[in-house]
Design a protein around this motif. Sequence first.
Motif, PDB file in Angstrom:
ATOM      1  N   ASN A   1       0.827  -1.235   0.000  1.00  0.00           N
ATOM      2  CA  ASN A   1       0.000   0.000   0.000  1.00  0.00           C
ATOM      3  C   ASN A   1       0.851   1.271   0.000  1.00  0.00           C
ATOM      4  O   ASN A   1       0.454   2.292  -0.547  1.00  0.00           O
ATOM      5  N   LYS A   2       2.064   1.185   0.545  1.00  0.00           N
ATOM      6  CA  LYS A   2       2.948   2.364   0.528  1.00  0.00           C
ATOM      7  C   LYS A   2       3.407   2.670  -0.897  1.00  0.00           C
ATOM      8  O   LYS A   2       3.610   3.825  -1.266  1.00  0.00           O
ATOM      9  N   LEU A   3       3.599   1.602  -1.686  1.00  0.00           N
ATOM     10  CA  LEU A   3       3.984   1.819  -3.094  1.00  0.00           C
ATOM     11  C   LEU A   3       2.841   2.512  -3.840  1.00  0.00           C
ATOM     12  O   LEU A   3       3.063   3.450  -4.613  1.00  0.00           O
ATOM     13  N   VAL A   4       1.626   2.062  -3.588  1.00  0.00           N
ATOM     14  CA  VAL A   4       0.469   2.696  -4.245  1.00  0.00           C
ATOM     15  C   VAL A   4       0.420   4.183  -3.891  1.00  0.00           C
ATOM     16  O   VAL A   4       0.258   5.043  -4.769  1.00  0.00           O
ATOM     17  N   ILE A   5       0.598   4.480  -2.618  1.00  0.00           N
ATOM     18  CA  ILE A   5       0.534   5.884  -2.176  1.00  0.00           C
ATOM     19  C   ILE A   5       1.626   6.698  -2.886  1.00  0.00           C
ATOM     20  O   ILE A   5       1.377   7.792  -3.389  1.00  0.00           O
ATOM     21  N   HIS A   6       2.813   6.129  -2.971  1.00  0.00           N
ATOM     22  CA  HIS A   6       3.899   6.850  -3.658  1.00  0.00           C
ATOM     23  C   HIS A   6       3.538   7.109  -5.125  1.00  0.00           C
ATOM     24  O   HIS A   6       3.740   8.207  -5.635  1.00  0.00           O
ATOM     25  N   LEU A   7       2.991   6.092  -5.774  1.00  0.00           N
ATOM     26  CA  LEU A   7       2.657   6.241  -7.197  1.00  0.00           C
ATOM     27  C   LEU A   7       1.558   7.284  -7.404  1.00  0.00           C
ATOM     28  O   LEU A   7       1.528   7.970  -8.423  1.00  0.00           O
ATOM     29  N   ILE A   8       0.661   7.389  -6.450  1.00  0.00           N
ATOM     30  CA  ILE A   8      -0.377   8.428  -6.559  1.00  0.00           C
ATOM     31  C   ILE A   8       0.269   9.808  -6.397  1.00  0.00           C
ATOM     32  O   ILE A   8       0.006  10.733  -7.171  1.00  0.00           O
ATOM     33  N   GLU A   9       1.146   9.918  -5.408  1.00  0.00           N
ATOM     34  CA  GLU A   9       1.679  11.246  -5.065  1.00  0.00           C
ATOM     35  C   GLU A   9       2.767  11.738  -6.011  1.00  0.00           C
ATOM     36  O   GLU A   9       2.966  12.938  -6.163  1.00  0.00           O
ATOM     37  N   ASN A  10       3.495  10.809  -6.627  1.00  0.00           N
ATOM     38  CA  ASN A  10       4.647  11.208  -7.457  1.00  0.00           C
ATOM     39  C   ASN A  10       4.221  11.357  -8.918  1.00  0.00           C
ATOM     40  O   ASN A  10       4.078  10.371  -9.650  1.00  0.00           O
ATOM     41  N   THR A  11       4.038  12.578  -9.348  1.00  0.00           N
ATOM     42  CA  THR A  11       3.501  12.866 -10.683  1.00  0.00           C
ATOM     43  C   THR A  11       4.433  12.420 -11.812  1.00  0.00           C
ATOM     44  O   THR A  11       3.991  12.259 -12.946  1.00  0.00           O
ATOM     45  N   TYR A  12       5.700  12.208 -11.506  1.00  0.00           N
ATOM     46  CA  TYR A  12       6.621  11.826 -12.585  1.00  0.00           C
ATOM     47  C   TYR A  12       6.615  10.315 -12.841  1.00  0.00           C
ATOM     48  O   TYR A  12       7.288   9.833 -13.745  1.00  0.00           O
ATOM     49  N   MET A  13       5.862   9.569 -12.065  1.00  0.00           N
ATOM     50  CA  MET A  13       5.749   8.122 -12.287  1.00  0.00           C
ATOM     51  C   MET A  13       4.625   7.878 -13.291  1.00  0.00           C
ATOM     52  O   MET A  13       3.464   8.154 -13.008  1.00  0.00           O
ATOM     53  N   ASN A  14       4.982   7.350 -14.449  1.00  0.00           N
ATOM     54  CA  ASN A  14       3.979   7.159 -15.503  1.00  0.00           C
ATOM     55  C   ASN A  14       4.476   6.123 -16.503  1.00  0.00           C
ATOM     56  O   ASN A  14       5.676   6.024 -16.769  1.00  0.00           O
ATOM     57  N   GLY A  15       3.556   5.338 -17.039  1.00  0.00           N
ATOM     58  CA  GLY A  15       3.861   4.429 -18.148  1.00  0.00           C
ATOM     59  C   GLY A  15       4.802   3.289 -17.798  1.00  0.00           C
ATOM     60  O   GLY A  15       5.486   2.754 -18.669  1.00  0.00           O
ATOM     61  N   GLU A  16       4.833   2.891 -16.531  1.00  0.00           N
ATOM     62  CA  GLU A  16       5.821   1.893 -16.103  1.00  0.00           C
ATOM     63  C   GLU A  16       5.149   0.706 -15.404  1.00  0.00           C
ATOM     64  O   GLU A  16       4.086   0.840 -14.810  1.00  0.00           O
ATOM     65  N   VAL A  17       5.793  -0.459 -15.501  1.00  0.00           N
ATOM     66  CA  VAL A  17       5.360  -1.633 -14.730  1.00  0.00           C
ATOM     67  C   VAL A  17       6.429  -1.871 -13.663  1.00  0.00           C
ATOM     68  O   VAL A  17       7.596  -2.084 -13.993  1.00  0.00           O
ATOM     69  N   ILE A  18       6.025  -1.808 -12.408  1.00  0.00           N
ATOM     70  CA  ILE A  18       6.997  -1.902 -11.304  1.00  0.00           C
ATOM     71  C   ILE A  18       6.851  -3.215 -10.562  1.00  0.00           C
ATOM     72  O   ILE A  18       5.771  -3.527 -10.048  1.00  0.00           O
ATOM     73  N   ARG A  19       7.937  -3.967 -10.512  1.00  0.00           N
ATOM     74  CA  ARG A  19       7.917  -5.199  -9.719  1.00  0.00           C
ATOM     75  C   ARG A  19       8.171  -4.853  -8.262  1.00  0.00           C
ATOM     76  O   ARG A  19       9.054  -4.055  -7.960  1.00  0.00           O
ATOM     77  N   ILE A  20       7.379  -5.425  -7.364  1.00  0.00           N
ATOM     78  CA  ILE A  20       7.647  -5.287  -5.913  1.00  0.00           C
ATOM     79  C   ILE A  20       7.748  -6.717  -5.390  1.00  0.00           C
ATOM     80  O   ILE A  20       6.744  -7.405  -5.186  1.00  0.00           O
ATOM     81  N   ASP A  21       9.011  -7.206  -5.272  1.00  0.00           N
ATOM     82  CA  ASP A  21       9.206  -8.643  -5.082  1.00  0.00           C
ATOM     83  C   ASP A  21      10.482  -9.007  -4.323  1.00  0.00           C
ATOM     84  O   ASP A  21      10.906 -10.172  -4.353  1.00  0.00           O
ATOM     85  N   ALA A  22      11.112  -8.031  -3.652  1.00  0.00           N
ATOM     86  CA  ALA A  22      12.340  -8.304  -2.888  1.00  0.00           C
ATOM     87  C   ALA A  22      13.399  -9.022  -3.736  1.00  0.00           C
ATOM     88  O   ALA A  22      14.108  -9.902  -3.249  1.00  0.00           O
ATOM     89  N   GLY A  23      13.478  -8.667  -5.010  1.00  0.00           N
ATOM     90  CA  GLY A  23      14.533  -9.217  -5.876  1.00  0.00           C
ATOM     91  C   GLY A  23      14.254 -10.612  -6.402  1.00  0.00           C
ATOM     92  O   GLY A  23      15.138 -11.270  -6.946  1.00  0.00           O
ATOM     93  N   THR A  24      13.022 -11.077  -6.264  1.00  0.00           N
ATOM     94  CA  THR A  24      12.674 -12.426  -6.729  1.00  0.00           C
ATOM     95  C   THR A  24      12.760 -12.515  -8.253  1.00  0.00           C
ATOM     96  O   THR A  24      12.224 -11.659  -8.954  1.00  0.00           O
ATOM     97  N   ARG A  25      13.435 -13.523  -8.767  1.00  0.00           N
ATOM     98  CA  ARG A  25      13.372 -13.844 -10.195  1.00  0.00           C
ATOM     99  C   ARG A  25      13.094 -15.340 -10.280  1.00  0.00           C
ATOM    100  O   ARG A  25      13.939 -16.151  -9.930  1.00  0.00           O
ATOM    101  N   LEU A  26      11.887 -15.666 -10.679  1.00  0.00           N
ATOM    102  CA  LEU A  26      11.487 -17.080 -10.649  1.00  0.00           C
ATOM    103  C   LEU A  26      11.983 -17.834 -11.872  1.00  0.00           C
ATOM    104  O   LEU A  26      11.666 -17.478 -12.999  1.00  0.00           O
ATOM    105  N   GLY A  27      12.753 -18.878 -11.609  1.00  0.00           N
ATOM    106  CA  GLY A  27      13.050 -19.855 -12.654  1.00  0.00           C
ATOM    107  C   GLY A  27      11.958 -20.905 -12.576  1.00  0.00           C
ATOM    108  O   GLY A  27      10.871 -20.655 -12.029  1.00  0.00           O
TER     109      GLY A  27
END
Length: 259
Positions: free
Chosen positions: A231-257
């Motif tokens: 929910n903190k990421l959502v709040i940041h994305l709402i408040e930060n006007t320069y965030m646009n057109g991006e897909v953001i992973r929130i996964d603690a560095g997980t890369r699934l094989g």
Amino acid sequence: MRIKGNTFIVTGGGSGLGLSTAQELLRLKANVVVIDLKDDGKSFFKGQEQSVLFVQADVTSEASITKAIQQAIEKFGENIRGVVNCGGILSIGKIVGSNGKPLDLDLFKFTVNVNLVGTFNVCRLVAAQMVKQKPLEEGERGVIINVSSIAYQDGQIGQVSYSASKGGVASMTLPMTRDLSKFGIRVVSIAPGLFETPMASTLNHSKEMKQKLLYPVEYPARAGKSDGEFNKLVIHLIENTYMNGEVIRIDAGTRLGKL
Ligand SMILES: NC(=O)c1ccc[n+]([C@@H]2O[C@H](COP(=O)([O-])OP(=O)(O)OC[C@H]3O[C@@H](n4cnc5c(N)ncnc54)[C@H](O)[C@@H]3O)[C@@H](O)[C@H]2O)c1
């Protein structure tokens, strides 16, 4: 985009990631329209009726979402400044099962219908409302945040339907951004790794499976938290006007094989 005093729609807001997002928005003094297929979540908002409108509706329905937007305007005015699309389902099944049978096409269609078509349905109807509203500072009219999944890139065995639906959510981020840019509406997607929610618990993992799932998580090596992380990421994305057109992973560095 300022949160206080503005109206935000949260789909899937009766549970998990959506619920924690709605609660954080309320804490920050927003008006929140919670849309969920089930009404179980309504009780979480008891006593907050002045700032919350709970609407039981299906994200895939044009009529129900149009009605929800109208109800939101009646209650809070023409001030819908954001939507967070958390409504979604998980589905599991291999393209060809161990019984040799092809995956049920209806299951594939249902998953894509809820997760992708439903998300798009809400986006288009809310965007059409935002376009009509007066712009705020720097011409900003609103922000759309869609929830994909790391399965859009790292889909596992049995996730073909889910990955297809979440891939669609991720892929429409940039074209929607470009379509809505001239109106001052931003579009961002979030691709979470494994988060502790009722959806994740339905997987009913054995201890062994849990260890397998958490093994590829770098640091911190645990499932993510809805409160304080998602929910903190959502709040940041709402408040930060320069965030646009991006897909953001929130996964603690997980890369699934292949698990
Ligand atoms: N929890 C995770 O680990 C995780 C990881 C990656 C992505 N996601 C995605 O995040 C979103 C939220 O998931 P969650 O973990 O909070 O799940 P959850 O099951 O706790 O919440 C999802 C909510 O969506 C609602 N919903 C389902 N179909 C709907 C429909 N047709 N119309 C309206 N509401 C509907 C459900 O009733 C539920 O309240 C989902 O899109 C999910 O795919 C979750």
